[in-house]
Design a protein around this motif. Structure first.
Motif, mmCIF file in Angstrom:
data_model
loop_
_atom_site.group_PDB
_atom_site.id
_atom_site.type_symbol
_atom_site.label_atom_id
_atom_site.label_comp_id
_atom_site.label_asym_id
_atom_site.label_seq_id
_atom_site.Cartn_x
_atom_site.Cartn_y
_atom_site.Cartn_z
ATOM 1 N N TYR A 394 0.710 -1.412 0.039
ATOM 2 C CA TYR A 394 0.055 0.004 0.128
ATOM 3 C C TYR A 394 0.962 1.194 -0.049
ATOM 4 N N ASN A 395 1.846 1.332 0.945
ATOM 5 C CA ASN A 395 2.605 2.558 1.047
ATOM 6 C C ASN A 395 3.437 2.662 -0.313
ATOM 7 N N TRP A 396 3.927 1.769 -0.885
ATOM 8 C CA TRP A 396 4.604 1.859 -2.169
ATOM 9 C C TRP A 396 3.660 2.596 -3.294
ATOM 10 N N PHE A 397 2.509 2.167 -3.238
ATOM 11 C CA PHE A 397 1.629 2.569 -4.069
ATOM 12 C C PHE A 397 1.414 4.093 -3.790
ATOM 13 N N THR A 398 0.956 4.289 -2.665
ATOM 14 C CA THR A 398 0.838 5.795 -2.369
ATOM 15 C C THR A 398 2.228 6.764 -2.585
ATOM 16 N N ARG A 399 3.182 6.032 -2.381
ATOM 17 C CA ARG A 399 4.392 6.993 -2.452
ATOM 18 C C ARG A 399 4.788 7.164 -3.878
ATOM 19 N N MET A 400 4.631 6.238 -4.668
ATOM 20 C CA MET A 400 4.975 6.081 -6.017
ATOM 21 C C MET A 400 4.003 6.934 -7.061
ATOM 22 N N PHE A 401 2.717 6.882 -6.397
ATOM 23 C CA PHE A 401 1.644 7.572 -7.333
ATOM 24 C C PHE A 401 0.747 8.368 -6.803
ATOM 25 N N ALA A 402 0.692 9.599 -6.910
ATOM 26 C CA ALA A 402 -0.186 10.539 -6.549
ATOM 27 C C ALA A 402 -1.672 9.910 -6.632
#
Length: 592
Positions: A394-402
């Motif tokens: 999840y965190n990766w997703f939010t980190r990498m993609f606005a």
DNA sequence: CAACCCCTAAACATGG
DNA sequence: GCCATGTTTAGGGGTT
């Protein structure tokens, strides 16, 4: 770094004096070095011209773009075209440079060496043009070189053939190297020799010819080449001197490349900013650089084509949601692309826009053009241990993609759904809970399947590589493509990792990924069979992990030779721990 | 139209 | 009961 454009004669002298060299030898080297300087000057001039041209072009296009009938996107498109041309020219320039070096016997050039920065430059070369350039640059030096050959007892530029063949022969561009567009520089280090020897893809051997700088001895087969190598290029003064020179040459080239990259990056940044201003949803730059594919691709179809992406057949992602290509900065080999805009994933991207795209998606709320599965895999593979907890994903997703900073419920559900659904994601019980890993083989398996089955993916791949016939053949051809090698090629091709950027871009992940991939490939080739049920053999043993349940499917026996996971924990970069940091970070995705 | 793929939504189970 | 994590089913849109 000490960074003279060209090694000064003094430096060279110093270098050489560390070796046991005769004055004659020194002289030869100096002469060569001078010639090199000359060439570099020429090249720089040439390059300047190109730059001016480009600027003019851009200006003109900007004007043109103001005409109301021209949609903005078109303007961007033209700019991108200009860029492509610029890239191409740069590449040609560099290749030309390489060739001249090679001609001097200072450089080896040959196929299939992804480790050094210059390999990709070859694509998009137009042989005739190249030769023309070649002529221009080299014409003035042939005589000189011949002269030096004659008067010197030691002949650095033509170690092998010089005595028998006139220097001219050795000057002829190796037609293979020049036309099939696979160049790479190689520093003849001993380690790499032994490392590659068993694989028959020796950096110093190609097309039946010894690629030692200045040597073009014909070697029937690999064995005789080895013999030749040991006898003619044994550890002696000459070889060491050549080695040193080669090192310098490479250093210079790298420097130059770095500079050009910087320039390109600045240009792109500039244009990117500009183009984003007017539009609400800016598109990531999707510049085409004729980045390499693999030696296979280029090898088999040398002349088969203008890899020139400058044709407007490649629209610039006229899309609502802006799927240009994401990159692989860290998006290494991302995988299936989510949407099917019929054309466009044309290419490999240059390193620069990679970084940019990443930034782009980080900041712009644009949906990334990749499937959840691909993204999840990406996230996992990027992690040091090649494993992530759900939350980390999840965190990766939010980190990498606005984009994923909103509607959390939706996409998180989708992520979970994907994790559960796809066989390629393996849940592993850990001491502290469960983590998800990727069964690379499973993941890769999906594509060949789809290739026969899913037209949309065929398209993605095909359109991406229209010019790489052999690759296509491999892909479309029977699922012989299931062999790990083919799969890797396919995946490499699909996203065409710009390996060459790793060195100079200063992105640790890239390099690691690149080498990890190579390793994985090797690994896959070697242990074709591994402990059956556990689909993740390579993992770190210390963690006593076991897949809780393998998503099984009535496995077709012919489909799988035992699940071998390409995921390894082999060498993860210690510097990639900011993943962790994010865990603690408050994620504001629930704001909505 | 069918066969796929991918996405979204949601019900349900389980464990803390 | 709530929440996080997983699993599973259903349906819709898009493409060939």
């Amino acid at each position: 770094m000490m960074t003279p454009q060209v090694i000064t004669p003094q430096q060279m002298q110093q270098i050489l004096q560390q070796q046991v060299l005769t004055p004659q030898q020194l002289q030869v080297l100096l002469q060569q070095q001078q010639a090199l300087m000359l060439q570099q000057q020429q090249l720089q001039e040439f390059y300047k011209k190109q730059q001016e041209q480009l600027q003019l072009q851009l200006l003109q296009q900007q004007h043109a773009g103001k005409q109301p009938k021209e949609p903005q996107q078109q303007q961007v498109a033209t700019q991108q075209l200009a860029f492509q041309q610029q890239l191409l020219q740069m590449q040609q320039l560099q290749q030309q440079h390489l060739l001249s070096l090679q001609r001097q016997g200072l450089l080896t050039i040959q196929p299939g060496q992804p480790t050094l920065p210059l390999q990709p430059l070859a694509q998009g070369m137009i042989p005739t043009e190249l030769q023309q350039l070649w002529k221009e640059v080299t014409s003035s030096h042939t005589a000189e070189e011949a002269a030096s050959n004659n008067h010197s007892s030691l002949d650095l530029s033509t170690t092998c053939v010089s005595s028998s063949a006139p220097s001219k022969t050795s000057l002829i561009i190796n037609p293979h190297a020049s036309t099939n567009g696979q160049l790479s520089v190689h520093t003849p280090k001993r380690e790499s020799l032994s490392h590659e020897e068993h694989s028959h893809s020796h950096p110093l051997y190609g097309h039946g010819v010894c690629k030692w700088p200045g040597c073009e001895a014909v070697c029937e087969d690999f064995q005789s080449f080895l013999k030749h190598l040991n006898s003619e290029h044994a550890l002696d003064d000459r070889s060491t001197a050549q080695c040193r020179v080669q090192m310098q040459v490479v250093q210079q080239l790298e420097l130059q490349l770095a500079k050009d990259k910087e320039r390109l990056q600045a240009m792109m940044t500039h244009l990117h900013v500009k183009s984003t201003e007017p539009k609400a949803t800016p598109q990531p730059l999707n510049l085409v650089s004729s980045v390499t594919l693999s030696k296979t691709a280029s090898e088999a179809s040398p002349q088969s084509l203008p890899h020139t992406p400058t044709t407007p057949t490649a629209p610039i992602t006229p899309v609502t949601q802006g799927p240009s290509v994401i990159t692989t900065t860290s998006m290494h080999n991302v995988g299936p692309i989510r949407r099917r805009y019929s054309d466009k994933y044309n290419v490999p991207i240059s390193s620069a826009d990679i970084a940019q795209n990443q930034e782009f998606y980080k900041n712009a709320e644009v949906r990334p053009p990749f499937t959840y599965a691909s993204l999840i895999r990406q996230a996992i593979l990027e992690s040091p241990e090649k494993q992530l907890t759900l939350n980390e994903i999840y965190n990766w997703f939010t980190r990498m993609f606005a984009y994923f900073r909103r509607n959390a419920a939706t996409w998180k559900n989708a992520v979970r759904h994907n994790l559960s659904l796809h066989k390629c994601f393996v849940r592993v019980e850990n001491v502290k809970g469960a983590v998800w890993t990727v069964d690379e083989l499973e993941f890769q398996k999906r594509r060949p399947q789809k290739i026969s089955g899913n037209p949309s993916l065929i398209k993605n791949i095909q359109t991406s590589h229209t010019y790489c016939t052999p690759l296509n053949a491999a892909l479309q051809g029977e699922e012989a493509a299931l062999s790990p090698l083919c799969l890797w090629k396919a995946s490499m091709a699909e996203n065409s990792i710009p390996l060459y950027t790793t060195a100079s871009m200063g992105n640790p992940t890239l390099g690691n990924l690149a080498s990890a991939m190579r390793e994985e490939l090797n690994g896959a080739m070697e242990h074709t069979n591994s402990n059956g049920s556990d689909s993740s053999p390579g993992r770190s043993p210390m963690q006593a992990m076991h897949p809780v349940h393998v998503k099984e499917e009535p496995l077709d026996p012919d489909e799988n030779e035992g699940p071998l996971s390409l995921v390894t924990t082999a060498n993860h970069s210690p510097d990639f721990d900011h993943d962790r940091d994010y865990e603690d970070e408050p994620v504001n995705e629930d704001i909505e």
